[in-house]
Design a protein around this motif. Structure first.
Motif, PDB file in Angstrom:
ATOM      1  N   GLU A 168       2.422 -41.611  46.706  1.00  0.00           N
ATOM      2  CA  GLU A 168       1.439 -40.529  46.443  1.00  0.00           C
ATOM      3  C   GLU A 168       1.660 -39.256  46.675  1.00  0.00           C
ATOM      4  OE1 GLU A 168      -2.624 -39.383  48.895  1.00  0.00           O
ATOM      5  OE2 GLU A 168      -2.333 -41.531  48.525  1.00  0.00           O
ATOM      6  N   ILE A 169       2.792 -39.052  47.650  1.00  0.00           N
ATOM      7  CA  ILE A 169       2.828 -37.268  47.787  1.00  0.00           C
ATOM      8  C   ILE A 169       4.486 -37.039  46.815  1.00  0.00           C
ATOM      9  CG2 ILE A 169       4.232 -35.833  49.652  1.00  0.00           C
ATOM     10  CD1 ILE A 169       2.665 -37.654  51.861  1.00  0.00           C
ATOM     11  N   GLN A 170       5.119 -37.829  46.706  1.00  0.00           N
ATOM     12  CA  GLN A 170       6.583 -37.749  46.143  1.00  0.00           C
ATOM     13  C   GLN A 170       6.292 -38.199  44.551  1.00  0.00           C
ATOM     14  OE1 GLN A 170       8.160 -35.612  47.296  1.00  0.00           O
ATOM     15  NE2 GLN A 170       8.564 -35.909  49.495  1.00  0.00           N
ATOM     16  N   LYS A 171       5.396 -38.147  43.938  1.00  0.00           N
ATOM     17  CA  LYS A 171       5.116 -38.901  42.561  1.00  0.00           C
ATOM     18  C   LYS A 171       5.828 -37.703  41.625  1.00  0.00           C
ATOM     19  CE  LYS A 171       1.885 -40.181  39.029  1.00  0.00           C
ATOM     20  NZ  LYS A 171       0.549 -40.335  38.904  1.00  0.00           N
ATOM     21  N   ASP A 172       5.922 -36.576  41.670  1.00  0.00           N
ATOM     22  CA  ASP A 172       6.746 -35.767  40.832  1.00  0.00           C
ATOM     23  C   ASP A 172       8.251 -35.790  41.091  1.00  0.00           C
ATOM     24  OD1 ASP A 172       4.524 -34.371  39.857  1.00  0.00           O
ATOM     25  OD2 ASP A 172       4.515 -32.809  41.361  1.00  0.00           O
ATOM     26  N   TYR A 173       8.801 -36.311  42.239  1.00  0.00           N
ATOM     27  CA  TYR A 173      10.081 -36.568  42.520  1.00  0.00           C
ATOM     28  C   TYR A 173      10.472 -37.850  41.784  1.00  0.00           C
ATOM     29  CZ  TYR A 173      14.054 -38.879  44.605  1.00  0.00           C
ATOM     30  OH  TYR A 173      15.364 -39.483  44.952  1.00  0.00           O
ATOM     31  N   PHE A 174       9.749 -38.686  41.797  1.00  0.00           N
ATOM     32  CA  PHE A 174       9.904 -40.054  40.889  1.00  0.00           C
ATOM     33  C   PHE A 174       9.944 -39.937  39.547  1.00  0.00           C
ATOM     34  CE2 PHE A 174       8.582 -41.975  45.201  1.00  0.00           C
ATOM     35  CZ  PHE A 174       9.931 -42.572  45.255  1.00  0.00           C
ATOM     36  N   GLU A 175       9.234 -38.875  39.376  1.00  0.00           N
ATOM     37  CA  GLU A 175       8.904 -38.485  37.663  1.00  0.00           C
ATOM     38  C   GLU A 175      10.262 -37.717  37.052  1.00  0.00           C
ATOM     39  OE1 GLU A 175       7.390 -39.026  34.108  1.00  0.00           O
ATOM     40  OE2 GLU A 175       6.337 -39.901  35.998  1.00  0.00           O
ATOM     41  N   PHE A 176      10.365 -36.347  37.963  1.00  0.00           N
ATOM     42  CA  PHE A 176      11.269 -35.567  37.257  1.00  0.00           C
ATOM     43  C   PHE A 176      12.539 -35.159  38.177  1.00  0.00           C
ATOM     44  CE2 PHE A 176       6.808 -33.896  36.409  1.00  0.00           C
ATOM     45  CZ  PHE A 176       6.722 -34.163  35.135  1.00  0.00           C
ATOM     46  N   GLY A 177      12.717 -35.868  39.290  1.00  0.00           N
ATOM     47  CA  GLY A 177      13.979 -35.640  39.979  1.00  0.00           C
ATOM     48  C   GLY A 177      13.964 -34.829  41.214  1.00  0.00           C
ATOM     49  N   ASP A 178      15.374 -34.743  41.864  1.00  0.00           N
ATOM     50  CA  ASP A 178      15.638 -33.933  43.020  1.00  0.00           C
ATOM     51  C   ASP A 178      14.653 -32.704  43.146  1.00  0.00           C
ATOM     52  OD1 ASP A 178      17.073 -35.948  43.951  1.00  0.00           O
ATOM     53  OD2 ASP A 178      18.895 -34.973  43.562  1.00  0.00           O
ATOM     54  N   GLU A 179      14.611 -31.786  42.129  1.00  0.00           N
ATOM     55  CA  GLU A 179      14.065 -30.561  42.352  1.00  0.00           C
ATOM     56  C   GLU A 179      12.685 -30.473  42.876  1.00  0.00           C
ATOM     57  OE1 GLU A 179      14.904 -28.181  38.842  1.00  0.00           O
ATOM     58  OE2 GLU A 179      17.216 -28.492  39.067  1.00  0.00           O
ATOM     59  N   TYR A 180      12.200 -31.603  42.638  1.00  0.00           N
ATOM     60  CA  TYR A 180      10.734 -31.801  42.816  1.00  0.00           C
ATOM     61  C   TYR A 180      10.354 -32.591  44.048  1.00  0.00           C
ATOM     62  CZ  TYR A 180       9.832 -29.961  38.023  1.00  0.00           C
ATOM     63  OH  TYR A 180       9.772 -29.207  36.892  1.00  0.00           O
ATOM     64  N   LEU A 181      11.313 -32.575  45.008  1.00  0.00           N
ATOM     65  CA  LEU A 181      11.143 -33.188  46.158  1.00  0.00           C
ATOM     66  C   LEU A 181      10.373 -32.412  46.946  1.00  0.00           C
ATOM     67  CD1 LEU A 181      11.977 -36.163  47.728  1.00  0.00           C
ATOM     68  CD2 LEU A 181      13.755 -34.901  48.705  1.00  0.00           C
ATOM     69  N   LYS A 182       8.999 -33.061  47.789  1.00  0.00           N
ATOM     70  CA  LYS A 182       8.357 -32.055  48.529  1.00  0.00           C
ATOM     71  C   LYS A 182       8.767 -32.392  50.038  1.00  0.00           C
ATOM     72  CE  LYS A 182       4.383 -32.026  45.435  1.00  0.00           C
ATOM     73  NZ  LYS A 182       3.050 -32.600  45.105  1.00  0.00           N
TER      74      LYS A 182
END
Length: 453
Positions: free
Chosen positions: A325-339
Motif C-alpha cells: 500500500e505504501i510502496q506501490k509506486d516503487y513496485f510500479e516504477f522502481g528505486d527512485e520511487y521508494l518512499k
C-alpha cells in the motif's frame, strides 16, 4: 548486618514455552520452517502432513530416462534436446555435481610431465590449500610431514603455483600478487617493490608518497597502482570451495494481475499440517491412562504448532499488504520511487509491536517483477526536502551521491562538503557528516583517495 523480610511488588513478563515457540516460528524463513516441521513430524506421532506436489515435480516424474540416455549420445549437446509435449528438457538440467577448486588443481597435476612421486607430493600440497586459495601451512611443516628435503618441498610448491588459477598456493597476499605479475611477464623492479613494501600506501591512494620513495613521478606510481589493482587477491574466487550456496526461498510473490498488485504467499514448500484421526480413538480409551496423557500432550503441541504457523503466515501477509500500500509506486516504477518507511510506521498501522514486524521480516525475501528482494531493504529512513512536505528515502540520496561522484573531475574530486552543497541545490537537506556516512556505507573512498594524477 541484620535479617529482615521485605514485600516488594514488580511487573515481570514471563514467556511461556508456547509463546517462545510462536516468536521463534515468526522469525524463521520458509526453508527453516520446512526443516522444523520435518523434525516435528518425526517426534510427534499425532501430526500428519500433506505435501503439495508442484507441476515441475510431475514433469520430472514423466521423463523417459531411456530416451534421455539416447539423447546424450548426440555430439552437439548445445543444440539437441529431448522433447515432451508441453516443455523442453535440456540434459544440463540433470548435471548437479560441482567441481571444487582442489579437484580442478588435481586434474591439472595428472597431466603434468612429472613422476608419480612428485605428483603425489603436489596433491598433498593442494590438500593444504585453504578456501581463499592460499597455502595453509609452511614449507618446513610439509617437508617434515612428508619426510623430504625443504628443497624438494619448495620445488613441489612451485609446480602447484604454476597451475591455474594464477596465484594459487601463495603463502600470503604479496606472494599471490607477485606470482600474477610474473605470469603477466612484468619485470619492472618498482612494481614488485610496491607489492613488497608499499601495499598499505597503495590502499590509501598515497601515490605522492610512493613516488617520493621510488624517485618516480606520481603519474608513474599511479600507473603501477592501476596494474596491481587489476590482480586477484583471492585466487579461489569463482570456484566451489566447500561452502554450500544458500538458496533463497521467497516468502511471497508480488504480481501485477489485471493492473492490480496481488500478494501470493509461497506456501508450496510448507506442508499442510493436520491431526491424525487415529488418536481420537486412543483418547476415548479410558483403560490406558498413561497413553491417553501422552497423546493429549502431543495433541496440544500439534494444535499450537498449526495455529502458530497460520498466525505467522497471516502476520507476514498483513505486513506485506501494508508495505504494498505504501510502496506501490516503487513496485510500479522502481528505486527512485521508494518512499521512506519505518518498522514503527507499519507496526502502528497494524496495531502490533515493532519487534513483531522486525521478527516477521528477518532474513525474508519477496519475488517481484524486478527480481527477488530482501523485505528489510524496503525500509529506509527519510531526509527532508527543502520546500517540500514529502521526505526522500536514503536509497535515493545514495543514488544521488553516487551520480555526483561519477560525474566529478577525477583530478579534483569533490569533498563531502561540496557534495552537501550540490544536493541542497537539488532541494535535499543533508549534513556533511551524513554524506560521509552514506559514502562509507556504499564503499566509496574519500576525495583524497579518489584523486587521479
Amino acid at each position: 548486618m541484620e535479617f529482615k523480610l521485605n514485600l516488594t511488588q514488580e511487573q515481570k513478563l514471563i514467556m511461556t514455552q508456547q509463546m517462545q515457540l510462536s516468536v521463534k516460528l515468526l522469525q524463521m524463513s520458509n526453508f527453516e520452517i520446512q526443516t522444523y516441521i520435518e523434525k516435528e513430524l518425526q517426534e510427534n506421532p499425532v501430526l500428519d502432513a500433506e505435501y503439495k506436489k508442484n507441476d515441475n515435480d510431475k514433469a520430472q516424474d514423466e521423463i523417459d530416462y531411456k530416451k534421455l540416455i539416447k539423447h546424450l549420445e548426440f555430439d552437439n549437446y548445445g543444440h539437441s534436446s529431448y522433447h515432451r509435449d508441453d516443455e523442453e528438457v535440456s540434459p544440463f538440467n540433470f548435471i548437479s555435481a560441482k567441481k571444487s577448486l582442489k579437484e580442478f588443481l588435481k586434474e591439472q597435476i595428472i597431466d603434468l610431465n612429472e613422476t608419480d612421486y612428485i605428483k603425489s607430493m603436489c596433491e598433498y600440497i593442494v590438500e593444504n590449500i585453504n578456501q581463499r586459495g592460499y597455502l595453509g601451512t609452511s614449507i618446513e611443516d610439509i617437508a617434515e610431514e612428508l619426510t623430504i628435503s625443504q628443497e624438494l618441498s619448495q620445488r613441489c610448491l612451485e609446480i602447484v603455483q604454476s597451475l591455474e588459477p594464477t596465484g594459487i598456493g601463495a603463502r600470503d597476499i604479496k606472494e599471490c600478487l607477485k606470482i600474477q605479475l610474473i605470469e603477466k611477464d612484468l619485470k619492472d623492479e618498482n612494481i614488485f617493490k610496491i607489492v613488497d613494501e608499499y601495499l598499505e600506501l597503495l590502499a590509501e591512494n598515497k601515490y605522492n608518497v610512493i613516488a617520493k620513495k621510488l624517485k618516480i613521478t606520481v603519474q608513474k606510481a599511479q600507473e603501477y597502482g592501476d596494474i596491481i589493482k587489476t590482480l586477484e587477491p583471492k585466487p579461489s574466487r569463482g570456484f566451489y570451495t566447500g561452502e554450500e550456496t544458500k538458496y533463497i526461498v521467497p516468502e511471497a510473490y508480488i504480481k501485477k494481475i489485471d493492473g492490480e498488485y496481488h500478494i501470493i504467499m509461497n506456501d508450496g514448500t510448507i506442508p499442510k499440517l493436520n491431526i491424525n484421526g487415529l488418536y481420537k480413538k486412543i483418547i476415548n480409551n479410558e483403560d490406558d491412562k498413561q497413553t491417553v496423557k501422552f497423546v493429549k500432550e502431543k495433541l496440544n503441541s500439534a494444535v499450537f504448532l498449526i495455529k502458530s504457523i497460520n498466525q505467522r503466515e497471516n502476520t507476514i501477509y498483513n505486513i506485506l499488504e501494508k508495505i504494498l500500500e505504501i510502496q506501490k509506486d516503487y513496485f510500479e516504477f522502481g528505486d527512485e520511487y521508494l518512499k521512506p518507511m519505518t518498522l514503527k510506521e507499519i507496526a502502528d498501522n497494524l496495531e502490533i509491536h515493532e519487534s513483531t514486524v522486525s521478527r516477521a521480516i528477518r532474513e525474508k525475501y519477496i519475488h517481484t517483477d524486478k527480481g527477488t528482494i530482501k523485505i528489510k531493504d524496503l525500509f529506509t529512513t527519510g531526509i527532508s526536502r527543502v520546500d517540500s512536505i514529502e521526505d526522500v528515502s536514503t536509497k535515493i540520496i545514495k543514488k544521488e551521491i553516487q551520480e555526483v561522484i561519477n560525474n566529478e573531475d577525477k583530478k579534483k574530486p569533490l569533498s563531502d562538503q561540496k557534495i552537501c552543497q550540490l544536493l541542497k541545490e537539488k532541494n535535499i537537506d543533508i549534513s556533511r557528516r551524513t554524506i560521509a556516512k552514506y559514502r562509507e556505507e556504499m564503499g566509496i573512498k574519500s576525495s583524497s583517495k579518489r584523486k587521479r594524477f
